[in-house]
Design a protein around this motif. Structure first.
Motif, PDB file in Angstrom:
ATOM      1  N   LEU A   1      -8.440  -0.805   2.698  1.00 22.87           N
ATOM      2  CA  LEU A   1      -7.549   0.344   2.743  1.00 22.87           C
ATOM      3  C   LEU A   1      -7.117   0.770   1.337  1.00 22.87           C
ATOM      4  O   LEU A   1      -6.973   1.964   1.071  1.00 22.87           O
ATOM      5  CB  LEU A   1      -6.320   0.029   3.594  1.00 22.87           C
ATOM      6  CG  LEU A   1      -6.581  -0.179   5.086  1.00 22.87           C
ATOM      7  CD1 LEU A   1      -5.271  -0.420   5.832  1.00 22.87           C
ATOM      8  CD2 LEU A   1      -7.321   1.013   5.689  1.00 22.87           C
ATOM      9  N   ARG A   2      -6.921  -0.197   0.446  1.00 29.16           N
ATOM     10  CA  ARG A   2      -6.547   0.167  -0.924  1.00 29.16           C
ATOM     11  C   ARG A   2      -7.655   0.992  -1.582  1.00 29.16           C
ATOM     12  O   ARG A   2      -7.393   2.016  -2.222  1.00 29.16           O
ATOM     13  CB  ARG A   2      -6.258  -1.080  -1.755  1.00 29.16           C
ATOM     14  CG  ARG A   2      -5.803  -0.729  -3.193  1.00 29.16           C
ATOM     15  CD  ARG A   2      -5.630  -1.951  -4.064  1.00 29.16           C
ATOM     16  NE  ARG A   2      -4.600  -2.841  -3.557  1.00 29.16           N
ATOM     17  CZ  ARG A   2      -4.839  -4.042  -3.024  1.00 29.16           C
ATOM     18  NH1 ARG A   2      -6.089  -4.477  -2.921  1.00 29.16           N
ATOM     19  NH2 ARG A   2      -3.853  -4.782  -2.585  1.00 29.16           N
TER      20      ARG A   2
ATOM     21  N   ILE B   1       0.715   3.974  -2.718  1.00 27.91           N
ATOM     22  CA  ILE B   1      -0.469   4.824  -2.904  1.00 27.91           C
ATOM     23  C   ILE B   1      -0.446   5.927  -1.844  1.00 27.91           C
ATOM     24  O   ILE B   1      -0.539   5.641  -0.652  1.00 27.91           O
ATOM     25  CB  ILE B   1      -1.773   4.011  -2.757  1.00 27.91           C
ATOM     26  CG1 ILE B   1      -1.731   2.759  -3.624  1.00 27.91           C
ATOM     27  CG2 ILE B   1      -2.977   4.882  -3.121  1.00 27.91           C
ATOM     28  CD1 ILE B   1      -2.921   1.839  -3.416  1.00 27.91           C
TER      29      ILE B   1
ATOM     30  N   LEU C   1      -1.623   8.871   0.678  1.00 19.61           N
ATOM     31  CA  LEU C   1      -2.861   9.226   1.366  1.00 19.61           C
ATOM     32  C   LEU C   1      -3.077  10.718   1.165  1.00 19.61           C
ATOM     33  O   LEU C   1      -2.325  11.539   1.670  1.00 19.61           O
ATOM     34  CB  LEU C   1      -2.787   8.883   2.858  1.00 19.61           C
ATOM     35  CG  LEU C   1      -4.128   8.709   3.582  1.00 19.61           C
ATOM     36  CD1 LEU C   1      -3.926   8.094   4.953  1.00 19.61           C
ATOM     37  CD2 LEU C   1      -4.905  10.007   3.713  1.00 19.61           C
ATOM     38  N   GLU C   2      -4.105  11.061   0.403  1.00 14.66           N
ATOM     39  CA  GLU C   2      -4.379  12.448   0.042  1.00 14.66           C
ATOM     40  C   GLU C   2      -5.548  13.002   0.867  1.00 14.66           C
ATOM     41  O   GLU C   2      -6.438  12.260   1.278  1.00 14.66           O
ATOM     42  CB  GLU C   2      -4.733  12.552  -1.450  1.00 14.66           C
ATOM     43  CG  GLU C   2      -3.634  12.083  -2.390  1.00 14.66           C
ATOM     44  CD  GLU C   2      -2.611  13.169  -2.648  1.00 14.66           C
ATOM     45  OE1 GLU C   2      -2.731  14.273  -2.062  1.00 14.66           O
ATOM     46  OE2 GLU C   2      -1.687  12.915  -3.443  1.00 14.66           O
TER      47      GLU C   2
ATOM     48  N   GLN D   1       5.159   8.808   4.557  1.00 14.62           N
ATOM     49  CA  GLN D   1       5.151   9.783   3.461  1.00 14.62           C
ATOM     50  C   GLN D   1       5.464  11.195   3.945  1.00 14.62           C
ATOM     51  O   GLN D   1       5.308  12.165   3.211  1.00 14.62           O
ATOM     52  CB  GLN D   1       3.811   9.747   2.716  1.00 14.62           C
ATOM     53  CG  GLN D   1       2.631  10.306   3.466  1.00 14.62           C
ATOM     54  CD  GLN D   1       1.328  10.224   2.653  1.00 14.62           C
ATOM     55  OE1 GLN D   1       1.157   9.389   1.774  1.00 14.62           O
ATOM     56  NE2 GLN D   1       0.404  11.115   2.926  1.00 14.62           N
TER      57      GLN D   1
ATOM     58  N   LEU E   1      -2.774   3.112   8.822  1.00 15.50           N
ATOM     59  CA  LEU E   1      -2.820   4.439   8.212  1.00 15.50           C
ATOM     60  C   LEU E   1      -1.804   5.379   8.848  1.00 15.50           C
ATOM     61  O   LEU E   1      -1.200   6.218   8.152  1.00 15.50           O
ATOM     62  CB  LEU E   1      -4.233   5.019   8.314  1.00 15.50           C
ATOM     63  CG  LEU E   1      -5.306   4.323   7.474  1.00 15.50           C
ATOM     64  CD1 LEU E   1      -6.668   4.998   7.683  1.00 15.50           C
ATOM     65  CD2 LEU E   1      -4.941   4.332   5.992  1.00 15.50           C
TER      66      LEU E   1
ATOM     67  N   ARG F   1      -9.429   8.583  -2.580  1.00 17.23           N
ATOM     68  CA  ARG F   1      -9.062   9.931  -2.162  1.00 17.23           C
ATOM     69  C   ARG F   1      -8.032  10.576  -3.084  1.00 17.23           C
ATOM     70  O   ARG F   1      -7.652  11.732  -2.881  1.00 17.23           O
ATOM     71  CB  ARG F   1      -8.528   9.909  -0.716  1.00 17.23           C
ATOM     72  CG  ARG F   1      -9.559   9.426   0.283  1.00 17.23           C
ATOM     73  CD  ARG F   1      -9.001   9.431   1.702  1.00 17.23           C
ATOM     74  NE  ARG F   1      -8.830  10.764   2.200  1.00 17.23           N
ATOM     75  CZ  ARG F   1      -9.764  11.489   2.821  1.00 17.23           C
ATOM     76  NH1 ARG F   1     -10.988  10.968   2.982  1.00 17.23           N
ATOM     77  NH2 ARG F   1      -9.533  12.693   3.255  1.00 17.23           N
TER      78      ARG F   1
ATOM     79  N   LEU G   1       1.516   4.605   7.233  1.00 16.70           N
ATOM     80  CA  LEU G   1       1.597   5.116   5.868  1.00 16.70           C
ATOM     81  C   LEU G   1       1.776   6.632   5.846  1.00 16.70           C
ATOM     82  O   LEU G   1       2.530   7.176   5.031  1.00 16.70           O
ATOM     83  CB  LEU G   1       0.343   4.713   5.088  1.00 16.70           C
ATOM     84  CG  LEU G   1       0.168   3.204   4.841  1.00 16.70           C
ATOM     85  CD1 LEU G   1      -1.192   2.930   4.213  1.00 16.70           C
ATOM     86  CD2 LEU G   1       1.284   2.668   3.945  1.00 16.70           C
TER      87      LEU G   1
ATOM     88  N   LEU H   1      -7.704   4.525   0.018  1.00 16.12           N
ATOM     89  CA  LEU H   1      -6.623   5.390  -0.459  1.00 16.12           C
ATOM     90  C   LEU H   1      -6.858   5.820  -1.905  1.00 16.12           C
ATOM     91  O   LEU H   1      -6.671   6.989  -2.260  1.00 16.12           O
ATOM     92  CB  LEU H   1      -5.282   4.663  -0.346  1.00 16.12           C
ATOM     93  CG  LEU H   1      -4.798   4.326   1.068  1.00 16.12           C
ATOM     94  CD1 LEU H   1      -3.573   3.420   1.004  1.00 16.12           C
ATOM     95  CD2 LEU H   1      -4.481   5.592   1.850  1.00 16.12           C
ATOM     96  N   THR H   2      -7.268   4.876  -2.736  1.00 15.10           N
ATOM     97  CA  THR H   2      -7.471   5.174  -4.160  1.00 15.10           C
ATOM     98  C   THR H   2      -8.601   6.168  -4.365  1.00 15.10           C
ATOM     99  O   THR H   2      -8.516   7.066  -5.211  1.00 15.10           O
ATOM    100  CB  THR H   2      -7.765   3.873  -4.931  1.00 15.10           C
ATOM    101  OG1 THR H   2      -6.696   2.948  -4.732  1.00 15.10           O
ATOM    102  CG2 THR H   2      -7.917   4.152  -6.417  1.00 15.10           C
TER     103      THR H   2
ATOM    104  N   LEU I   1       0.816  -1.213   0.000  1.00 15.87           N
ATOM    105  CA  LEU I   1       0.000   0.000   0.000  1.00 15.87           C
ATOM    106  C   LEU I   1       0.852   1.268   0.000  1.00 15.87           C
ATOM    107  O   LEU I   1       0.343   2.354  -0.285  1.00 15.87           O
ATOM    108  CB  LEU I   1      -0.917   0.018   1.232  1.00 15.87           C
ATOM    109  CG  LEU I   1      -1.989  -1.061   1.298  1.00 15.87           C
ATOM    110  CD1 LEU I   1      -2.789  -0.930   2.588  1.00 15.87           C
ATOM    111  CD2 LEU I   1      -2.925  -0.991   0.091  1.00 15.87           C
TER     112      LEU I   1
END
Length: 298
Positions: free
Chosen positions: A284-285, A17, A19-20, A120, A113, A291, A116, A288-289, A14
């Motif tokens: 979770l995928r 990807i 987290l936005e 980042q 989360l 967002r 992640l 994340l996708t 993950l």
């Protein structure tokens, strides 16, 4: 570090990807998220008229050639994100029927989360609430800070009634900057006070996400003989014949879920009903996708 609620393989998969956030953030260091302030990143935002004192290096000479007027090019400023994971540790979160224990599932989401985000370059914090406890781990970007979060999650023992609503109001008052607030709870609380707390967070311009955790047994209510049902928060119990109350139960459940989802949407909160037997990685995928910024069509 080794924790039962962390899957290193899943986190590695993950990690590609980002987290936005869905709304502009305000942080204390340069980062990858949009800010409400204007800056000098590579993403163009808008033109505005030149006023004396502006940096002439930001003048757009092509616009001047077209209009014979001076315009300044503005760009989105980038910033880092602060995330607060709000974990409901009331007695009902101890329940485990046909799925994973609710508090264990909440721990896995929060820990994954948080990892992640810090990985980042963003900051993650934790808030744990019951009716008698509101424990906070302030957000930090330091990788070593994750161990503090993980240790706190690993020691949670759900008990008592929920303190979710006052905890959310406290967070809304204490967080002076826009943040990403992730709520992990079965939401066994009165809907209007919960709605008011969400609106308080929305007023403060936070990006809100609600993971509504329910056991499949709570959703299905499939029992074939009399049972004693015990309230895990206040200890009261009731012996009933399930077949006699199944229709009434499902009607009340539908009303509860519909009202909860509507209250979240009214507060612009990202709502997800999650049965606790749901595989975590696809959940979770997809989260994340969904967002990620939507790309424009040519």
């Amino acid at each position: 570090m080794s924790y039962d609620f962390l899957d290193s393989g899943m986190l590695a998969r993950l990690g590609a990807i980002p987290l936005e956030t869905r709304t502009p953030m305000i942080g204390n260091v340069a980062g990858k998220h949009r800010s409400p302030h204007r800056g000098s990143s590579v993403e163009f935002a808008e033109y505005r008229k030149y006023v004396p004192g502006d940096d002439t290096r930001r003048l757009d000479w092509k616009a001047f050639a077209r209009s014979d007027r001076f315009y300044i090019k503005e760009f989105e400023a980038d910033t880092n994100l602060r995330a607060y994971f709000v974990v409901d540790a009331s007695g009902s979160m101890k329940f485990q029927g046909q799925g994973e224990q609710k508090i264990a599932y909440a721990n896995r989401i929060a820990a994954s989360l948080a990892y992640l985000l810090v990985n980042q370059g963003d900051a993650a914090g934790l808030s744990v609430c019951t009716d008698k406890l509101h424990l906070e781990v302030p957000p930090s970007r330091r990788p070593a800070h994750l161990q503090h979060i993980f240790n706190t999650l690993g020691k949670l023992e759900p008990s008592g009634e929920t303190g979710l609503v006052p905890a959310l109001h406290t967070i809304a008052e204490k967080i002076s900057q826009r943040a990403f607030v992730v709520i992990l709870s079965d939401l066994f609380t009165d809907s209007q006070p919960f709605s008011d707390a969400l609106q308080h967070l929305r007023y403060r311009k936070h990006d809100i996400c609600v993971f509504h955790l329910m056991d499949p047994q709570e959703l299905g209510f499939e029992f074939d003989r009399p049972h004693r049902f015990v309230d895990m928060e206040d200890g009261t119990s009731l012996v009933v014949e399930p077949n006699m109350i199944a229709d009434e139960y499902h009607g009340a459940l539908r009303e509860f879920l519909t009202t909860t989802k509507a209250k979240c949407h009214d507060a612009a909160a990202d709502y997800q009903l999650v049965p606790t037997n749901t595989p975590l990685e696809p959940l979770l995928r997809d989260f994340l996708t969904a967002r990620l910024p939507k790309k424009g069509h040519s």
